[in-house]
Enzyme design. Sequence first.
Site, short mmCIF file in Angstrom:
data_model
loop_
_atom_site.label_atom_id
_atom_site.label_comp_id
_atom_site.label_asym_id
_atom_site.label_seq_id
_atom_site.Cartn_x
_atom_site.Cartn_y
_atom_site.Cartn_z
N LYS A 72 -33.94 -78.98 -17.06
CA LYS A 72 -33.67 -80.32 -16.50
C LYS A 72 -32.59 -81.11 -17.24
O LYS A 72 -31.92 -81.93 -16.63
CB LYS A 72 -34.97 -81.15 -16.51
CG LYS A 72 -35.94 -80.76 -15.43
CD LYS A 72 -37.09 -81.75 -15.41
CE LYS A 72 -38.05 -81.43 -14.28
NZ LYS A 72 -39.08 -82.46 -14.13
N ASP A 108 -38.13 -87.60 -10.04
CA ASP A 108 -39.47 -87.70 -10.66
C ASP A 108 -39.96 -89.15 -10.69
O ASP A 108 -41.13 -89.42 -10.45
CB ASP A 108 -39.44 -87.16 -12.09
CG ASP A 108 -39.31 -85.64 -12.13
OD1 ASP A 108 -39.84 -84.97 -11.23
OD2 ASP A 108 -38.69 -85.12 -13.07
#
Length: 290
Positions: A72, A108
């Site tokens: 990520k 997210d």
Amino acid sequence: MRVISGKTRVCALIGDPIEHTLSPIIQNAAFQYLGLDYVYVAFNVRAEHLGEAVLGIKRLGVYGLNVTMPHKINIIKYLDELNEEAMRVGSVNTVLNRDGRLIGYTTDGVGALKALKYAGIDPSSKKIVILGAGGASRSISFKLAEYAGELVILNRTVGRAEELANNIREIFGGSVNVRAGELTDERLRIELEGADILINATSVGMRPNENETPVKRCLLHKDLVIFDIVYDPLETRLLREARLIGAKTIDGLWMLIHQGAESFKIWTGMEAPVEVMREAALKRIGEVEA
Ligand code: ATR
């Protein structure tokens, strides 16, 4: 049987490991339900091969990506552009391939916000306690800082929580009330007393350590909304103990689905059918555990 043609748009997850992921189940259920000519697959990409894999994705014209552990943060240097939120958070979980230019996003934070709202919880002006200061917590904390009345970030390594709280203050200035502290029973007891929402953004309680919990049962109370981003097991020990005292709970599958729904929207421009996605994931979990 769905037909895959020369025009089918390919989306993929990259991560390591990825064999237990539910993302292909969730995304393909959504594409199929809406009759979209997209397919979603998962590629296991080792950390040392990330640069080559991203170049391959670009050259093969893979249309969209989800990015999971451990890529990520590291993927950022291989992308052409980042949206403002991904840049601020320093983490990417979604990529769009726009005519050969790879654009990074993070969903997210908005996924967590939508999971709360979908469960009927408005975080505005609330006291929110978030556990953890890793990638997931960073995305969620930045997003919820926009809404919370008070945000408390507690982490085992207190320095990481302090750094995150400082980063949030740098971005939002004096308009946010954010504090950091160490994840201890004593600090939890103090902070949870007047709190409205507790979010576990650590990996504590995840299989194979499903007997662990980040917060002792005696520190919970029934007026707390308890949201765990761990989804394996679906009902973690934290959520089970919260349910037993009558608190409202939100499981990590809702987080996975809502962040996936935001990725879906980036790739297709359409709202994702979240109930269809959840049903497909629950069916899959049932099959795997049967
Ligand atoms: P992610 O991207 O999923 O957030 P991460 O960046 O590795 O993953 O962060 C994991 C988080 O879980 C961290 O906040 C970590 O705490 P530390 O910063 O102290 O490492 C937390 N965590 C993991 N195992 C833990 C444990 N046994 N007890 C408490 N916190 C734990």
